[in-house]
Design a protein around this motif. Structure first.
Motif, short mmCIF file in Angstrom:
data_model
loop_
_atom_site.label_atom_id
_atom_site.label_comp_id
_atom_site.label_asym_id
_atom_site.label_seq_id
_atom_site.Cartn_x
_atom_site.Cartn_y
_atom_site.Cartn_z
N PRO A 165 0.81 -1.23 0.00
CA PRO A 165 0.00 0.00 0.00
C PRO A 165 0.84 1.28 0.00
O PRO A 165 0.39 2.31 -0.47
N GLU A 166 2.08 1.19 0.49
CA GLU A 166 2.92 2.39 0.54
C GLU A 166 3.64 2.66 -0.79
O GLU A 166 4.34 3.66 -0.92
N PHE A 167 3.42 1.78 -1.79
CA PHE A 167 4.17 1.92 -3.05
C PHE A 167 3.75 3.19 -3.80
O PHE A 167 2.58 3.43 -4.07
N LYS A 168 4.78 3.98 -4.12
CA LYS A 168 4.52 5.21 -4.88
C LYS A 168 5.63 5.43 -5.89
O LYS A 168 6.78 5.05 -5.64
N LEU A 169 5.27 6.06 -6.98
CA LEU A 169 6.28 6.38 -8.00
C LEU A 169 6.53 7.88 -8.03
O LEU A 169 5.60 8.67 -7.90
N SER A 170 7.79 8.25 -8.24
CA SER A 170 8.13 9.64 -8.56
C SER A 170 8.52 9.62 -10.04
O SER A 170 9.14 8.65 -10.50
N TYR A 171 8.15 10.63 -10.77
CA TYR A 171 8.54 10.63 -12.19
C TYR A 171 8.62 12.04 -12.74
O TYR A 171 8.07 13.00 -12.17
N SER A 172 9.34 12.13 -13.85
CA SER A 172 9.44 13.42 -14.56
C SER A 172 9.62 13.08 -16.03
O SER A 172 10.04 11.97 -16.37
N MET A 173 9.28 14.02 -16.90
CA MET A 173 9.42 13.72 -18.33
C MET A 173 9.62 14.99 -19.14
O MET A 173 9.26 16.09 -18.69
N ALA A 174 10.21 14.80 -20.33
CA ALA A 174 10.41 15.94 -21.24
C ALA A 174 10.56 15.38 -22.65
O ALA A 174 10.92 14.21 -22.84
N THR A 175 10.26 16.21 -23.63
CA THR A 175 10.47 15.78 -25.02
C THR A 175 11.72 16.48 -25.57
O THR A 175 12.14 17.51 -25.05
N LEU A 176 12.25 15.90 -26.63
CA LEU A 176 13.43 16.54 -27.26
C LEU A 176 13.08 17.93 -27.77
O LEU A 176 13.90 18.84 -27.72
N SER A 177 11.82 18.09 -28.24
CA SER A 177 11.46 19.43 -28.75
C SER A 177 11.39 20.46 -27.61
O SER A 177 11.58 21.64 -27.84
N ASP A 178 11.15 19.98 -26.35
CA ASP A 178 11.13 20.92 -25.21
C ASP A 178 12.50 21.57 -25.01
O ASP A 178 12.60 22.65 -24.45
N VAL A 179 13.54 20.83 -25.41
CA VAL A 179 14.91 21.30 -25.11
C VAL A 179 15.71 21.50 -26.40
O VAL A 179 16.94 21.38 -26.40
N ASN A 180 15.00 21.73 -27.49
CA ASN A 180 15.65 21.99 -28.78
C ASN A 180 16.60 20.89 -29.23
O ASN A 180 17.64 21.17 -29.85
N GLY A 181 16.28 19.65 -28.87
CA GLY A 181 17.07 18.51 -29.32
C GLY A 181 18.37 18.31 -28.55
O GLY A 181 19.20 17.51 -29.00
#
Ligand code: GTP
Length: 398
Positions: free
Chosen positions: A359-375
Protein backbone atom coordinates in the motif's frame (compact mmCIF):
# COMPACT_ATOMS: atom_id res chain seq x y z
CA UNK A 1 -4.31 16.30 -98.68
CA UNK A 2 -7.91 15.19 -98.59
CA UNK A 3 -9.33 15.19 -95.05
CA UNK A 4 -10.29 11.50 -95.15
CA UNK A 5 -6.80 10.40 -96.21
CA UNK A 6 -5.25 12.55 -93.52
CA UNK A 7 -7.50 11.22 -90.81
CA UNK A 8 -6.70 7.65 -91.89
CA UNK A 9 -3.02 8.45 -91.35
CA UNK A 10 -3.84 9.57 -87.82
CA UNK A 11 -5.88 6.47 -87.04
CA UNK A 12 -3.18 4.87 -84.91
CA UNK A 13 -2.18 8.03 -83.07
CA UNK A 14 -2.59 8.09 -79.25
CA UNK A 15 -4.09 11.55 -79.45
CA UNK A 16 -7.79 11.81 -80.27
CA UNK A 17 -8.27 13.81 -83.48
CA UNK A 18 -11.40 15.42 -84.90
CA UNK A 19 -11.52 17.40 -88.16
CA UNK A 20 -14.15 20.03 -88.86
CA UNK A 21 -14.81 22.11 -91.93
CA UNK A 22 -17.13 25.08 -91.49
CA UNK A 23 -18.40 23.52 -88.29
CA UNK A 24 -19.25 20.25 -90.03
CA UNK A 25 -17.57 17.03 -88.95
CA UNK A 26 -15.13 15.82 -91.63
CA UNK A 27 -13.78 12.81 -89.86
CA UNK A 28 -12.13 11.55 -86.69
CA UNK A 29 -9.51 8.97 -85.82
CA UNK A 30 -9.92 5.76 -83.78
CA UNK A 31 -8.87 7.35 -80.46
CA UNK A 32 -11.58 9.97 -80.85
CA UNK A 33 -14.21 7.45 -81.85
CA UNK A 34 -13.25 5.35 -78.81
CA UNK A 35 -14.24 8.15 -76.46
CA UNK A 36 -17.60 7.80 -74.71
CA UNK A 37 -20.39 9.34 -76.76
CA UNK A 38 -21.24 12.12 -74.19
CA UNK A 39 -17.57 13.18 -74.36
CA UNK A 40 -17.62 13.33 -78.14
CA UNK A 41 -20.78 15.45 -78.03
CA UNK A 42 -19.20 17.82 -75.51
CA UNK A 43 -16.08 18.21 -77.66
CA UNK A 44 -18.14 18.91 -80.77
CA UNK A 45 -20.26 21.43 -78.93
CA UNK A 46 -17.16 23.18 -77.59
CA UNK A 47 -15.48 23.21 -81.02
CA UNK A 48 -18.51 24.78 -82.69
CA UNK A 49 -19.96 27.03 -80.01
CA UNK A 50 -17.16 28.07 -77.71
CA UNK A 51 -14.01 30.06 -78.11
CA UNK A 52 -11.78 28.92 -75.25
CA UNK A 53 -8.36 27.60 -76.19
CA UNK A 54 -8.69 24.33 -74.27
CA UNK A 55 -11.37 21.96 -73.14
CA UNK A 56 -10.62 19.71 -70.21
CA UNK A 57 -12.63 16.56 -69.72
CA UNK A 58 -12.03 13.94 -67.05
CA UNK A 59 -9.07 12.21 -68.65
CA UNK A 60 -8.40 14.37 -71.73
CA UNK A 61 -7.40 17.89 -72.60
CA UNK A 62 -8.54 19.11 -76.02
CA UNK A 63 -6.78 21.77 -77.97
CA UNK A 64 -7.75 23.34 -81.28
CA UNK A 65 -5.80 24.38 -84.38
CA UNK A 66 -7.77 26.38 -86.93
CA UNK A 67 -7.81 28.54 -89.99
CA UNK A 68 -10.78 30.36 -91.51
CA UNK A 69 -12.68 27.25 -92.54
CA UNK A 70 -11.04 24.29 -90.82
CA UNK A 71 -10.56 23.16 -87.28
CA UNK A 72 -8.43 20.30 -86.06
CA UNK A 73 -9.20 19.21 -82.51
CA UNK A 74 -6.46 17.29 -80.69
CA UNK A 75 -7.14 15.49 -77.43
CA UNK A 76 -4.27 14.36 -75.18
CA UNK A 77 -4.99 11.72 -72.67
CA UNK A 78 -3.91 12.15 -69.07
CA UNK A 79 -4.19 8.40 -68.64
CA UNK A 80 -3.29 7.63 -65.05
CA UNK A 81 -1.84 4.16 -65.59
CA UNK A 82 0.50 5.55 -68.16
CA UNK A 83 1.48 8.49 -65.94
CA UNK A 84 2.02 6.25 -62.94
CA UNK A 85 4.28 3.98 -64.96
CA UNK A 86 6.25 6.89 -66.34
CA UNK A 87 6.67 8.51 -62.92
CA UNK A 88 7.85 5.32 -61.24
CA UNK A 89 10.09 4.20 -64.10
CA UNK A 90 11.82 7.57 -64.09
CA UNK A 91 11.77 8.46 -60.40
CA UNK A 92 12.96 5.21 -58.86
CA UNK A 93 16.23 5.00 -60.89
CA UNK A 94 16.77 8.70 -60.21
CA UNK A 95 16.42 8.15 -56.45
CA UNK A 96 18.59 5.04 -56.68
CA UNK A 97 21.45 7.10 -58.09
CA UNK A 98 21.89 8.41 -54.56
CA UNK A 99 21.65 12.15 -55.22
CA UNK A 100 19.45 14.54 -53.24
CA UNK A 101 16.05 12.76 -53.23
CA UNK A 102 13.90 15.94 -53.06
CA UNK A 103 15.75 17.38 -56.02
CA UNK A 104 15.50 14.07 -57.91
CA UNK A 105 11.73 14.10 -57.39
CA UNK A 106 11.40 17.65 -58.72
CA UNK A 107 13.53 16.79 -61.76
CA UNK A 108 11.18 13.96 -62.74
CA UNK A 109 7.83 15.31 -61.58
CA UNK A 110 8.27 18.86 -62.91
CA UNK A 111 8.40 17.98 -66.63
CA UNK A 112 5.77 15.26 -66.23
CA UNK A 113 3.29 17.66 -64.63
CA UNK A 114 4.07 20.41 -67.09
CA UNK A 115 3.01 23.19 -64.70
CA UNK A 116 5.22 26.30 -64.71
CA UNK A 117 6.69 25.52 -61.29
CA UNK A 118 7.08 22.47 -59.13
CA UNK A 119 8.66 22.49 -55.67
CA UNK A 120 9.69 19.57 -53.49
CA UNK A 121 10.42 20.90 -50.00
CA UNK A 122 11.75 19.45 -46.79
CA UNK A 123 10.60 20.77 -43.43
CA UNK A 124 13.76 21.36 -41.41
CA UNK A 125 12.12 22.67 -38.25
CA UNK A 126 8.68 23.68 -37.00
CA UNK A 127 9.13 27.04 -38.72
CA UNK A 128 11.45 26.49 -41.67
CA UNK A 129 11.52 24.82 -45.05
CA UNK A 130 14.37 23.88 -47.33
CA UNK A 131 13.34 24.01 -50.98
CA UNK A 132 15.64 21.24 -52.20
CA UNK A 133 13.89 20.52 -55.49
CA UNK A 134 12.73 23.48 -57.56
CA UNK A 135 11.72 22.95 -61.18
CA UNK A 136 10.74 26.22 -62.83
CA UNK A 137 9.88 26.86 -66.49
CA UNK A 138 11.84 23.85 -67.64
CA UNK A 139 14.93 24.31 -65.44
CA UNK A 140 16.07 23.05 -62.06
CA UNK A 141 16.96 25.86 -59.70
CA UNK A 142 19.31 25.93 -56.72
CA UNK A 143 18.07 25.10 -53.22
CA UNK A 144 16.50 27.87 -51.15
CA UNK A 145 15.66 28.34 -47.50
CA UNK A 146 12.20 29.69 -46.59
CA UNK A 147 10.22 30.45 -43.51
CA UNK A 148 7.02 28.45 -43.12
CA UNK A 149 5.18 31.52 -41.84
CA UNK A 150 3.15 32.98 -44.70
CA UNK A 151 4.09 30.15 -47.05
CA UNK A 152 1.22 28.66 -49.07
CA UNK A 153 2.12 25.25 -47.61
CA UNK A 154 1.82 26.42 -43.99
CA UNK A 155 -1.71 25.03 -43.60
CA UNK A 156 -0.57 21.60 -44.71
CA UNK A 157 1.60 21.37 -41.60
CA UNK A 158 -0.92 22.75 -39.17
CA UNK A 159 -3.21 20.26 -37.53
CA UNK A 160 -1.82 17.64 -39.90
CA UNK A 161 -5.27 16.40 -40.91
CA UNK A 162 -5.03 18.31 -44.17
CA UNK A 163 -2.91 16.27 -46.53
CA UNK A 164 -3.81 18.22 -49.63
CA UNK A 165 -4.68 21.79 -50.47
CA UNK A 166 -5.33 24.01 -53.47
CA UNK A 167 -5.60 27.80 -53.55
CA UNK A 168 -5.07 30.84 -55.72
CA UNK A 169 -1.57 32.34 -55.36
CA UNK A 170 -2.90 35.78 -54.37
CA UNK A 171 -4.16 34.27 -51.11
CA UNK A 172 -0.52 34.14 -49.95
CA UNK A 173 0.99 37.58 -50.47
CA UNK A 174 3.81 36.77 -48.03
CA UNK A 175 4.97 33.74 -50.01
CA UNK A 176 7.71 35.27 -52.15
CA UNK A 177 7.83 32.25 -54.47
CA UNK A 178 4.26 32.51 -55.67
CA UNK A 179 3.34 36.15 -55.07
CA UNK A 180 4.63 37.10 -58.54
CA UNK A 181 1.81 35.13 -60.16
CA UNK A 182 -1.23 36.21 -58.10
CA UNK A 183 -3.89 34.70 -60.34
CA UNK A 184 -2.25 31.30 -60.81
CA UNK A 185 -3.53 28.14 -59.16
CA UNK A 186 -1.39 26.56 -56.40
CA UNK A 187 -1.77 22.94 -55.37
CA UNK A 188 0.20 21.22 -52.64
CA UNK A 189 0.45 17.84 -50.97
CA UNK A 190 2.20 16.90 -47.74
CA UNK A 191 4.86 14.19 -47.56
CA UNK A 192 4.24 11.87 -44.61
CA UNK A 193 6.30 9.13 -43.08
CA UNK A 194 4.57 6.72 -40.66
CA UNK A 195 6.25 8.33 -37.62
CA UNK A 196 6.72 11.78 -39.01
CA UNK A 197 3.75 13.49 -40.57
CA UNK A 198 4.83 16.56 -42.47
CA UNK A 199 8.38 15.59 -43.46
CA UNK A 200 7.94 17.98 -46.37
CA UNK A 201 5.57 18.81 -49.19
CA UNK A 202 5.29 18.95 -52.96
CA UNK A 203 3.52 21.79 -54.70
CA UNK A 204 2.97 23.14 -58.20
CA UNK A 205 1.70 26.47 -59.43
CA UNK A 206 1.36 28.39 -62.66
CA UNK A 207 -0.39 27.30 -65.79
CA UNK A 208 -1.05 23.58 -66.07
CA UNK A 209 0.29 22.70 -69.49
CA UNK A 210 -0.26 19.01 -69.95
CA UNK A 211 -2.51 17.69 -67.23
CA UNK A 212 -5.82 18.72 -65.76
CA UNK A 213 -5.88 19.77 -62.10
CA UNK A 214 -7.33 16.50 -60.76
CA UNK A 215 -4.74 14.42 -62.53
CA UNK A 216 -1.99 16.79 -61.39
CA UNK A 217 -3.14 16.47 -57.78
CA UNK A 218 -3.20 12.72 -58.09
CA UNK A 219 0.28 12.60 -59.65
CA UNK A 220 1.73 14.90 -56.98
CA UNK A 221 0.25 12.66 -54.27
CA UNK A 222 1.80 9.62 -55.95
CA UNK A 223 5.20 11.34 -56.12
CA UNK A 224 4.89 12.39 -52.44
CA UNK A 225 4.16 8.78 -51.41
CA UNK A 226 7.00 7.45 -53.54
CA UNK A 227 9.46 9.94 -52.07
CA UNK A 228 8.11 9.22 -48.55
CA UNK A 229 8.62 5.47 -49.06
CA UNK A 230 12.12 6.12 -50.34
CA UNK A 231 13.02 8.31 -47.34
CA UNK A 232 11.70 5.59 -45.07
CA UNK A 233 13.91 2.88 -46.61
CA UNK A 234 16.86 5.25 -46.33
CA UNK A 235 16.23 6.01 -42.68
CA UNK A 236 15.84 2.36 -41.75
CA UNK A 237 19.05 1.36 -43.59
CA UNK A 238 20.69 4.34 -41.92
CA UNK A 239 19.77 2.95 -38.56
CA UNK A 240 21.63 -0.24 -39.38
CA UNK A 241 24.81 1.80 -39.27
CA UNK A 242 24.11 2.95 -35.76
CA UNK A 243 26.45 1.77 -33.07
CA UNK A 244 24.81 -0.97 -31.05
CA UNK A 245 25.27 -1.39 -27.36
CA UNK A 246 27.32 -4.33 -26.13
CA UNK A 247 26.21 -3.75 -22.56
CA UNK A 248 24.74 -6.95 -21.05
CA UNK A 249 21.11 -6.76 -19.96
CA UNK A 250 20.30 -6.30 -16.32
CA UNK A 251 20.11 -9.76 -14.72
CA UNK A 252 17.22 -8.92 -12.41
CA UNK A 253 14.79 -7.27 -14.83
CA UNK A 254 16.25 -8.33 -18.23
CA UNK A 255 16.08 -4.68 -19.28
CA UNK A 256 18.86 -2.83 -21.09
CA UNK A 257 20.90 -0.57 -18.85
CA UNK A 258 22.27 2.93 -18.70
CA UNK A 259 24.89 2.68 -21.49
CA UNK A 260 22.26 1.38 -23.89
CA UNK A 261 19.99 4.23 -22.86
CA UNK A 262 22.77 6.74 -23.62
CA UNK A 263 23.13 5.28 -27.14
CA UNK A 264 19.38 5.16 -27.70
CA UNK A 265 19.12 8.79 -26.65
CA UNK A 266 21.92 9.69 -29.08
CA UNK A 267 19.97 7.97 -31.90
CA UNK A 268 16.81 9.78 -30.87
CA UNK A 269 18.63 13.11 -31.00
CA UNK A 270 19.88 12.31 -34.53
CA UNK A 271 16.37 11.34 -35.65
CA UNK A 272 15.08 14.60 -34.17
CA UNK A 273 17.68 16.66 -36.00
CA UNK A 274 17.37 14.83 -39.31
CA UNK A 275 13.68 14.06 -39.49
CA UNK A 276 12.13 16.15 -36.72
CA UNK A 277 11.13 12.86 -35.10
CA UNK A 278 10.27 13.98 -31.57
CA UNK A 279 10.66 11.69 -28.59
CA UNK A 280 9.44 11.73 -25.00
CA UNK A 281 11.82 10.58 -22.24
CA UNK A 282 10.45 9.77 -18.81
CA UNK A 283 12.43 9.03 -15.65
CA UNK A 284 10.56 6.81 -13.18
CA UNK A 285 11.75 6.19 -9.64
CA UNK A 286 10.30 4.22 -6.72
CA UNK A 287 9.59 6.61 -3.91
CA UNK A 288 11.24 5.56 -0.62
CA UNK A 289 12.48 2.26 -2.04
CA UNK A 290 15.16 1.87 0.67
CA UNK A 291 12.30 1.81 3.20
CA UNK A 292 10.61 -1.03 1.30
CA UNK A 293 13.91 -2.95 1.27
CA UNK A 294 14.30 -2.37 4.98
CA UNK A 295 10.73 -3.35 5.82
CA UNK A 296 10.23 -6.41 3.58
CA UNK A 297 13.83 -7.44 2.85
CA UNK A 298 15.88 -7.18 -0.36
CA UNK A 299 14.28 -10.25 -1.92
CA UNK A 300 10.87 -8.63 -1.79
CA UNK A 301 12.52 -5.41 -3.06
CA UNK A 302 13.87 -7.40 -6.01
CA UNK A 303 10.42 -8.82 -6.73
CA UNK A 304 8.97 -5.34 -6.74
CA UNK A 305 11.62 -4.10 -9.18
CA UNK A 306 10.79 -7.04 -11.51
CA UNK A 307 7.05 -6.33 -11.28
CA UNK A 308 7.60 -2.67 -12.05
CA UNK A 309 9.82 -3.54 -15.04
CA UNK A 310 7.08 -5.84 -16.39
CA UNK A 311 4.39 -3.22 -15.88
CA UNK A 312 6.47 -0.56 -17.63
CA UNK A 313 7.03 -2.90 -20.58
CA UNK A 314 3.34 -3.62 -20.68
CA UNK A 315 2.38 0.05 -20.87
CA UNK A 316 4.82 0.61 -23.74
CA UNK A 317 4.11 0.45 -27.44
CA UNK A 318 6.27 -1.52 -29.89
CA UNK A 319 8.51 1.47 -30.63
CA UNK A 320 9.02 2.47 -27.00
CA UNK A 321 12.00 1.34 -24.99
CA UNK A 322 12.36 0.73 -21.26
CA UNK A 323 15.73 0.82 -19.47
CA UNK A 324 16.84 0.12 -15.93
CA UNK A 325 18.77 3.28 -15.39
CA UNK A 326 20.20 2.13 -12.06
CA UNK A 327 18.94 1.00 -8.64
CA UNK A 328 15.24 1.86 -8.49
CA UNK A 329 15.30 4.23 -11.49
CA UNK A 330 13.83 3.38 -14.88
CA UNK A 331 13.90 5.33 -18.10
CA UNK A 332 11.25 5.29 -20.85
CA UNK A 333 12.05 6.45 -24.35
CA UNK A 334 8.96 6.95 -26.51
CA UNK A 335 9.08 8.25 -30.09
CA UNK A 336 6.08 10.53 -30.55
CA UNK A 337 3.55 9.84 -33.27
CA UNK A 338 0.25 11.52 -32.50
CA UNK A 339 0.99 13.83 -29.61
CA UNK A 340 2.18 12.82 -26.15
CA UNK A 341 1.15 9.42 -24.79
CA UNK A 342 -0.68 9.65 -21.43
CA UNK A 343 2.38 8.53 -19.47
CA UNK A 344 1.35 10.04 -16.11
CA UNK A 345 -2.05 8.32 -16.32
CA UNK A 346 -0.43 4.99 -17.11
CA UNK A 347 2.07 5.36 -14.27
CA UNK A 348 -0.81 6.06 -11.87
CA UNK A 349 -2.42 2.82 -13.04
CA UNK A 350 0.82 0.91 -12.39
CA UNK A 351 1.06 2.51 -8.97
CA UNK A 352 -2.39 1.32 -8.00
CA UNK A 353 -1.68 -2.20 -9.35
CA UNK A 354 1.43 -2.50 -7.17
CA UNK A 355 -0.26 -0.94 -4.15
CA UNK A 356 -2.42 -4.10 -3.90
CA UNK A 357 0.52 -5.87 -2.20
CA UNK A 358 2.40 -2.79 -0.98
CA UNK A 359 0.00 0.00 0.00
CA UNK A 360 2.92 2.39 0.54
CA UNK A 361 4.17 1.92 -3.05
CA UNK A 362 4.52 5.21 -4.88
CA UNK A 363 6.28 6.38 -8.00
CA UNK A 364 8.13 9.64 -8.56
CA UNK A 365 8.54 10.63 -12.19
CA UNK A 366 9.44 13.42 -14.56
CA UNK A 367 9.42 13.72 -18.33
CA UNK A 368 10.41 15.94 -21.24
CA UNK A 369 10.47 15.78 -25.02
CA UNK A 370 13.43 16.54 -27.26
CA UNK A 371 11.46 19.43 -28.75
CA UNK A 372 11.13 20.92 -25.21
CA UNK A 373 14.91 21.30 -25.11
CA UNK A 374 15.65 21.99 -28.78
CA UNK A 375 17.07 18.51 -29.32
CA UNK A 376 19.81 18.77 -26.66
CA UNK A 377 20.40 15.48 -24.81
CA UNK A 378 22.28 17.29 -22.04
CA UNK A 379 19.49 19.80 -21.42
CA UNK A 380 16.96 17.00 -21.48
CA UNK A 381 18.78 15.06 -18.76
CA UNK A 382 19.17 18.20 -16.67
CA UNK A 383 15.49 19.01 -17.06
CA UNK A 384 14.20 15.57 -16.07
CA UNK A 385 16.63 15.35 -13.10
CA UNK A 386 15.51 18.73 -11.86
CA UNK A 387 11.84 17.90 -12.32
CA UNK A 388 12.24 14.57 -10.53
CA UNK A 389 13.79 16.39 -7.57
CA UNK A 390 10.87 18.83 -7.55
CA UNK A 391 8.43 15.92 -7.69
CA UNK A 392 10.11 14.20 -4.73
CA UNK A 393 10.26 17.46 -2.85
CA UNK A 394 6.51 17.92 -3.31
CA UNK A 395 5.91 14.37 -2.03
CA UNK A 396 7.83 15.24 1.11
CA UNK A 397 5.86 18.45 1.58
CA UNK A 398 2.53 16.64 1.26
N1 GTP B 1 16.18 -4.91 -3.64
C1 GTP B 1 17.02 -4.19 -4.35
N2 GTP B 1 17.34 -2.95 -3.95
C2 GTP B 1 18.17 -2.21 -4.72
C3 GTP B 1 18.68 -2.69 -5.92
N3 GTP B 1 19.47 -1.73 -6.46
C4 GTP B 1 19.43 -0.67 -5.62
N4 GTP B 1 18.64 -0.95 -4.56
C5 GTP B 1 18.30 -0.10 -3.41
O1 GTP B 1 17.48 0.95 -3.85
C6 GTP B 1 17.59 2.00 -2.91
C7 GTP B 1 17.68 3.29 -3.64
O2 GTP B 1 17.84 4.28 -2.72
P1 GTP B 1 17.56 5.81 -2.98
O3 GTP B 1 18.23 6.18 -4.27
O4 GTP B 1 17.90 6.57 -1.76
O5 GTP B 1 16.04 5.85 -3.27
P2 GTP B 1 14.80 5.91 -2.30
O6 GTP B 1 15.01 5.20 -1.01
O7 GTP B 1 13.70 5.40 -3.15
O8 GTP B 1 14.66 7.44 -2.04
P3 GTP B 1 13.87 8.49 -2.95
O9 GTP B 1 14.11 8.07 -4.36
O10 GTP B 1 14.48 9.79 -2.61
O11 GTP B 1 12.44 8.36 -2.58
C8 GTP B 1 18.86 1.73 -2.08
O12 GTP B 1 18.45 1.34 -0.80
C9 GTP B 1 19.52 0.55 -2.79
O13 GTP B 1 20.20 -0.32 -1.92
C10 GTP B 1 18.33 -4.01 -6.33
O14 GTP B 1 18.72 -4.52 -7.39
N5 GTP B 1 17.49 -4.71 -5.53
Amino acid sequence: MKAKRMIRLLDNADAAVLLLKQDKEQGSNLSFRDLPSPYRKQVLNWAINQDSEYLELESHRFQRLRDKRHQMILGHSGDRHHLQRTLLLKLLPELQKGGEPYNATASVLGPLLGWDNCVVAKRVSAKELDILGFWSHGNLKSPQHHSLAGNAAQNLYEGLHRLHQSAICREFPLDSMISQTPSALWIGHRIDLPDNHGTGHICAWGKPDLLDTDTSEWLIALAADTLGAWLLTQSSTGEKNYEHSTEPRDLLTSLPGRKTFDLALQHAVEAYKQRQQDCLIALVDIHGFSEINNTYGRQEGDNLLKRLADELLEMSRRKDQVFRFGGDEFMLLMPLTKGRPPVAKRLKAIESNLQENHPEFKLSYSMATLSDVNGSAEDLMLKIDQELNNFKHNYKLN
